[in-house]
Design a protein around this motif. Structure first.
Motif, PDB file in Angstrom:
ATOM      1  N   UNK A   1      -1.345   6.086 -14.535  1.00  0.00           N
ATOM      2  CA  UNK A   1      -0.755   5.342 -13.509  1.00  0.00           C
ATOM      3  C   UNK A   1      -1.584   5.711 -12.047  1.00  0.00           C
ATOM      4  N   UNK A   2      -1.421   6.973 -11.968  1.00  0.00           N
ATOM      5  CA  UNK A   2      -2.368   7.229 -10.778  1.00  0.00           C
ATOM      6  C   UNK A   2      -3.570   6.604 -10.384  1.00  0.00           C
ATOM      7  N   UNK A   3      -4.067   6.946 -11.267  1.00  0.00           N
ATOM      8  CA  UNK A   3      -6.013   6.456 -11.646  1.00  0.00           C
ATOM      9  C   UNK A   3      -5.911   4.778 -11.205  1.00  0.00           C
ATOM     10  N   UNK A   4      -5.108   4.091 -11.930  1.00  0.00           N
ATOM     11  CA  UNK A   4      -5.051   2.978 -11.452  1.00  0.00           C
ATOM     12  C   UNK A   4      -4.214   2.250  -9.775  1.00  0.00           C
ATOM     13  N   UNK A   5      -3.695   3.652  -9.881  1.00  0.00           N
ATOM     14  CA  UNK A   5      -3.194   3.385  -7.504  1.00  0.00           C
ATOM     15  C   UNK A   5      -3.832   3.342  -6.923  1.00  0.00           C
ATOM     16  N   UNK A   6      -5.105   4.274  -7.745  1.00  0.00           N
ATOM     17  CA  UNK A   6      -6.075   4.640  -6.764  1.00  0.00           C
ATOM     18  C   UNK A   6      -6.836   3.553  -6.776  1.00  0.00           C
ATOM     19  N   UNK A   7      -7.402   3.597  -7.440  1.00  0.00           N
ATOM     20  CA  UNK A   7      -8.470   2.060  -7.707  1.00  0.00           C
ATOM     21  C   UNK A   7      -7.634   0.743  -6.338  1.00  0.00           C
TER      22      UNK A   7
ATOM     23  N   UNK B   1      -4.532   7.140   4.882  1.00  0.00           N
ATOM     24  CA  UNK B   1      -3.161   6.101   4.692  1.00  0.00           C
ATOM     25  C   UNK B   1      -2.825   6.784   3.197  1.00  0.00           C
ATOM     26  N   UNK B   2      -3.156   7.586   3.183  1.00  0.00           N
ATOM     27  CA  UNK B   2      -2.553   8.106   1.945  1.00  0.00           C
ATOM     28  C   UNK B   2      -1.379   9.777   2.912  1.00  0.00           C
ATOM     29  N   UNK B   3      -2.985   9.989   4.038  1.00  0.00           N
ATOM     30  CA  UNK B   3      -2.636  11.869   4.404  1.00  0.00           C
ATOM     31  C   UNK B   3      -1.122  11.248   5.323  1.00  0.00           C
ATOM     32  N   UNK B   4      -1.501   9.948   6.417  1.00  0.00           N
ATOM     33  CA  UNK B   4      -0.594   9.550   7.193  1.00  0.00           C
ATOM     34  C   UNK B   4       0.931   9.339   6.802  1.00  0.00           C
ATOM     35  N   UNK B   5       1.164   9.171   5.206  1.00  0.00           N
ATOM     36  CA  UNK B   5       2.260   8.072   5.140  1.00  0.00           C
ATOM     37  C   UNK B   5       2.846   9.474   3.793  1.00  0.00           C
ATOM     38  N   UNK B   6       2.946   9.787   3.058  1.00  0.00           N
ATOM     39  CA  UNK B   6       3.670  10.281   1.929  1.00  0.00           C
ATOM     40  C   UNK B   6       4.126  11.368   2.155  1.00  0.00           C
ATOM     41  N   UNK B   7       3.210  12.519   3.003  1.00  0.00           N
ATOM     42  CA  UNK B   7       4.435  13.578   3.608  1.00  0.00           C
ATOM     43  C   UNK B   7       5.286  13.392   4.816  1.00  0.00           C
TER      44      UNK B   7
ATOM     45  N   UNK C   1       0.894  -1.749  -0.340  1.00  0.00           N
ATOM     46  CA  UNK C   1       0.178   0.013   0.030  1.00  0.00           C
ATOM     47  C   UNK C   1       0.594   1.472  -0.107  1.00  0.00           C
ATOM     48  N   UNK C   2       1.638   1.108   0.337  1.00  0.00           N
ATOM     49  CA  UNK C   2       3.102   2.996   0.367  1.00  0.00           C
ATOM     50  C   UNK C   2       3.433   2.474  -0.797  1.00  0.00           C
ATOM     51  N   UNK C   3       3.210   2.176  -1.784  1.00  0.00           N
ATOM     52  CA  UNK C   3       3.747   2.436  -3.543  1.00  0.00           C
ATOM     53  C   UNK C   3       2.234   2.659  -3.808  1.00  0.00           C
ATOM     54  N   UNK C   4       1.520   2.274  -3.431  1.00  0.00           N
ATOM     55  CA  UNK C   4       0.543   3.103  -4.689  1.00  0.00           C
ATOM     56  C   UNK C   4      -0.103   4.281  -3.580  1.00  0.00           C
ATOM     57  N   UNK C   5      -0.026   4.103  -2.670  1.00  0.00           N
ATOM     58  CA  UNK C   5       0.042   5.616  -1.650  1.00  0.00           C
ATOM     59  C   UNK C   5       1.072   6.687  -2.296  1.00  0.00           C
ATOM     60  N   UNK C   6       2.126   6.394  -2.690  1.00  0.00           N
ATOM     61  CA  UNK C   6       3.150   7.763  -3.638  1.00  0.00           C
ATOM     62  C   UNK C   6       3.097   7.923  -4.971  1.00  0.00           C
ATOM     63  N   UNK C   7       2.580   6.771  -5.147  1.00  0.00           N
ATOM     64  CA  UNK C   7       2.030   7.245  -6.967  1.00  0.00           C
ATOM     65  C   UNK C   7       0.624   8.163  -6.896  1.00  0.00           C
ATOM     66  N   UNK C   8      -0.147   8.218  -5.924  1.00  0.00           N
ATOM     67  CA  UNK C   8      -1.661   8.743  -6.166  1.00  0.00           C
ATOM     68  C   UNK C   8      -1.061  10.151  -4.970  1.00  0.00           C
ATOM     69  N   UNK C   9       0.353  10.350  -4.639  1.00  0.00           N
ATOM     70  CA  UNK C   9       0.379  11.382  -4.563  1.00  0.00           C
ATOM     71  C   UNK C   9       0.771  12.600  -5.417  1.00  0.00           C
ATOM     72  N   UNK C  10       1.417  11.556  -6.261  1.00  0.00           N
ATOM     73  CA  UNK C  10       1.890  12.466  -7.866  1.00  0.00           C
ATOM     74  C   UNK C  10       0.423  13.877  -7.831  1.00  0.00           C
ATOM     75  N   UNK C  11      -0.555  12.830  -7.957  1.00  0.00           N
ATOM     76  CA  UNK C  11      -2.563  13.657  -8.250  1.00  0.00           C
ATOM     77  C   UNK C  11      -1.782  15.414  -7.490  1.00  0.00           C
ATOM     78  N   UNK C  12      -1.554  15.965  -6.145  1.00  0.00           N
ATOM     79  CA  UNK C  12      -1.480  16.469  -5.701  1.00  0.00           C
ATOM     80  C   UNK C  12      -0.206  17.828  -5.849  1.00  0.00           C
ATOM     81  N   UNK C  13       0.411  17.544  -7.022  1.00  0.00           N
ATOM     82  CA  UNK C  13       1.366  18.018  -7.292  1.00  0.00           C
ATOM     83  C   UNK C  13       1.041  19.611  -7.517  1.00  0.00           C
ATOM     84  N   UNK C  14       2.050  20.385  -7.715  1.00  0.00           N
ATOM     85  CA  UNK C  14       1.107  22.416  -7.860  1.00  0.00           C
ATOM     86  C   UNK C  14       0.756  22.031  -9.393  1.00  0.00           C
ATOM     87  N   UNK C  15       0.651  20.973 -10.563  1.00  0.00           N
ATOM     88  CA  UNK C  15       0.349  21.178 -11.698  1.00  0.00           C
ATOM     89  C   UNK C  15       0.435  19.553 -11.647  1.00  0.00           C
TER      90      UNK C  15
END
Length: 240
Positions: A67-73, A121-127, A45-59
């Motif tokens: 890839x982001x969509x697949x990780x979220x699913x 999970x996402x909020x607690x891991x990546x940042x 699940x850490x691997x998927x979180x790191x991929x999903x985290x790209x979605x909150x980039x400034x751009x």
């Protein structure tokens, strides 16, 4: 979660990837312990979180969308499966408590419950991973601070707070104006999306003395650290 045990497992006398071996692993294991997820599933699940985290980039990285969509699913299905499992067979953990409470008081949909857990999970891991990875080189670049922290663990909270100020995990946050806002000579109407700079706010000279100096003994941190935002959308991962 025993950070010392993780350190003890690290190889000696050779170069390691600190982010992969420690900075990413520790918050993942903390989340697993809090929720009741198996430790051996942390890399998944850490691997998927790191991929999903790209979605909150400034751009938003359009090239990575699939890839982001697949990780979220996949992460949604992972959380959903664990909650459904506990509906029929409680494990005595936080996930079991959450789903049992939902079954008794279904004030939100089951899908929303899954999203609540997914958010934790996402909020607690990546940042946390990024913050940890920023803190270590900052201390390495300031040998006196590194030596002081090693000699006196009471300085650790100040070192963490200062690293989050000096090199924040998140450089900017998106906000939408709900009413006209005047910024200098420009007035923005309601409904405008802004990227508000945390990097600027955390070096604000009216708030911090000598803001460009890394100081683990700084005494002018606000009671609520600005890096976590404010209001109803204050960072859910703050306690980590």
């Amino acid at each position: 979660v025993d950070a010392d045990a993780i350190v003890a497992e690290l190889p000696r006398d050779e170069t390691i990837d600190f982010v992969a071996c420690m900075a990413a692993r520790l918050p993942g294991e903390m989340i697993a312990a809090i929720l009741g997820l198996p430790r051996f599933e942390v890399p998944y699940f850490t691997r998927h979180v790191q991929t999903i985290a790209r979605a909150v980039s400034p751009v938003y990285p359009q090239a990575d969308h699939t890839e982001i969509e697949s990780a979220a699913i996949r992460l949604f299905a992972y959380v959903e499966n664990h909650l459904l499992m506990r509906l029929g067979m409680p494990h005595g953990d936080l996930l079991s408590t959450l789903v049992a409470d939902w079954q008794t008081h279904p004030t939100i949909s089951f899908t929303s419950l899954v999203h609540q857990v997914l958010g934790l999970i996402v909020g607690g891991i990546d940042t946390t991973r990024v913050g940890f990875a920023a803190l270590v080189p900052l201390l390495a670049e300031h040998p006196a601070a590194w030596a002081a922290v090693k000699a006196d663990p009471r300085l650790i909270p100040g070192a963490v707070a200062e690293a989050l100020r000096y090199e924040p995990s998140v450089g900017s946050i998106a906000r939408v104006t709900t009413a006209p806002v005047a910024i200098g000579d420009v007035t923005l109407p309601a409904g405008v999306v802004l990227r508000v700079s945390l990097l600027s706010a955390l070096r604000e000279p009216d708030l911090y003395a000598d803001p460009d100096r890394f100081d683990i003994r700084r005494s002018d941190h606000p009671r609520l650290h600005p890096v976590f935002g404010t209001g109803p959308h204050r960072c859910i991962g703050e306690m980590l």
